[in-house]
Scaffold this motif. Structure first.
Motif, mmCIF file in Angstrom:
data_model
loop_
_atom_site.group_PDB
_atom_site.id
_atom_site.type_symbol
_atom_site.label_atom_id
_atom_site.label_comp_id
_atom_site.label_asym_id
_atom_site.label_seq_id
_atom_site.Cartn_x
_atom_site.Cartn_y
_atom_site.Cartn_z
ATOM 1 N N ASP A 163 0.859 -1.173 0.000
ATOM 2 C CA ASP A 163 0.000 0.000 0.000
ATOM 3 C C ASP A 163 0.909 1.242 0.000
ATOM 4 O OD1 ASP A 163 -2.284 1.672 0.524
ATOM 5 O OD2 ASP A 163 -1.725 1.678 2.642
ATOM 6 N N ASP B 182 -0.331 5.105 0.991
ATOM 7 C CA ASP B 182 -0.613 6.097 2.032
ATOM 8 C C ASP B 182 -0.663 5.487 3.430
ATOM 9 O OD1 ASP B 182 -0.921 8.674 0.702
ATOM 10 O OD2 ASP B 182 -2.535 7.671 -0.386
ATOM 11 N N GLU B 183 0.078 6.100 4.320
ATOM 12 C CA GLU B 183 0.202 5.713 5.730
ATOM 13 C C GLU B 183 0.910 4.365 5.902
ATOM 14 O OE1 GLU B 183 -1.306 8.937 5.424
ATOM 15 O OE2 GLU B 183 -3.053 7.677 5.039
ATOM 16 N N THR B 184 1.324 3.743 4.795
ATOM 17 C CA THR B 184 2.156 2.544 4.887
ATOM 18 C C THR B 184 3.591 2.904 4.486
ATOM 19 O OG1 THR B 184 0.345 0.987 4.523
ATOM 20 C CG2 THR B 184 2.539 0.218 3.950
ATOM 21 N N ASP C 297 -0.912 -3.482 4.334
ATOM 22 C CA ASP C 297 -1.850 -2.359 4.310
ATOM 23 C C ASP C 297 -2.146 -1.930 5.740
ATOM 24 O OD1 ASP C 297 -4.205 -0.658 3.914
ATOM 25 O OD2 ASP C 297 -4.300 -1.562 1.926
ATOM 26 N N ASP C 298 -2.125 -0.617 5.973
ATOM 27 C CA ASP C 298 -2.380 -0.122 7.332
ATOM 28 C C ASP C 298 -3.871 -0.117 7.668
ATOM 29 O OD1 ASP C 298 -2.255 2.240 5.390
ATOM 30 O OD2 ASP C 298 -3.307 3.085 7.115
ATOM 31 N N THR C 299 -4.734 -0.343 6.672
ATOM 32 C CA THR C 299 -6.183 -0.308 6.911
ATOM 33 C C THR C 299 -6.791 -1.701 6.739
ATOM 34 O OG1 THR C 299 -6.199 1.916 5.954
ATOM 35 C CG2 THR C 299 -8.341 0.859 6.272
HETATM 36 MG MG MG Z 1 -3.029 3.086 3.575
#
Ligand code: MG
Length: 197
Positions: free
Chosen positions: A10, A12-14, A134-136
């Motif tokens: 992923d 974003d934010e990863t 993935d962070d989500t």
């Molecule tokens: Mg993400």
């Protein structure tokens, strides 16, 4: 020798954090109205991953954004086998659970852009040999057996997640079936330096 495991990352934010509000002057680049910050250790992490895995990128952000971020953060010698954005995701309705644990059918519907591994399987990949970072969790809830969840990166310059994630993935890369391996709480289970290599 068996082929390498496919590792889907992923963005974003990863791997990065993109924000319209500038956090500091150490942003890596600007894209549209965003300041984009790379997660600390990103270059070394990508180098480790590219050596041990077949690499791909799948984000639920717009296709154009995803393409441009990948061009900025991947060195020219590392070529992901695919770079997918929102058009490859599937909007799925998430069940709303009320405070008593019951499904709330009257609640506001909430869609999440999900990553469905059947799209990867169609390319000929064995899903037992696919990891998705993935962070989500909601985005990969249909393939949680393949998923590794890093903590979300929100721009902390002292973040160490990619350092330990790189070591964890290094320990996993020879697995025959990644779905048999318990990966929840991986940060706590994995002790850096405990592998025999
Ligand atoms: Mg993400």
């Amino acid at each position: 020798m068996e082929s390498k495991i496919l590792l889907i990352l992923d963005l974003d934010e990863t791997l990065i954090h993109a924000t319209a509000t500038k956090l500091g002057d150490d942003f890596a680049f600007q894209l549209y109205h965003y300041y984009v910050y790379k997660r600390p250790g990103l270059e070394a992490f990508l180098a480790i991953c590219a050596e041990k895995f077949e690499l791909a990128v799948w984000s639920s952000a717009s296709d154009d954004y995803v393409k441009q971020v990948v061009e900025q953060i991947f060195p020219p010698e590392i070529k992901p086998v695919f770079v997918w954005g929102r058009s490859r995701c599937t909007p799925l309705l998430l069940p709303q659970i009320d405070e008593f644990g019951y499904y709330n059918l009257d609640g506001v519907s909430h869609y999440e852009y999900a990553k469905l591994l059947k799209k990867v399987r169609r390319l000929g990949y064995d899903v037992n040999r696919v990891l998705i970072v993935d962070d989500t969790p909601e985005k990969v809830r249909n393939c949680y057996g393949n998923a590794i969840y890093p903590t979300p990166f929100l721009g902390d310059p002292t973040d160490k997640e990619l350092l330990i994630l790189g070591q964890y993935l290094h320990a996993l890369h020879g697995a025959e079936n990644v779905r048999n391996i318990e990966k929840r709480q991986w940060q706590h289970r994995f002790l850096p330096g405990s592998t025999s290599e």
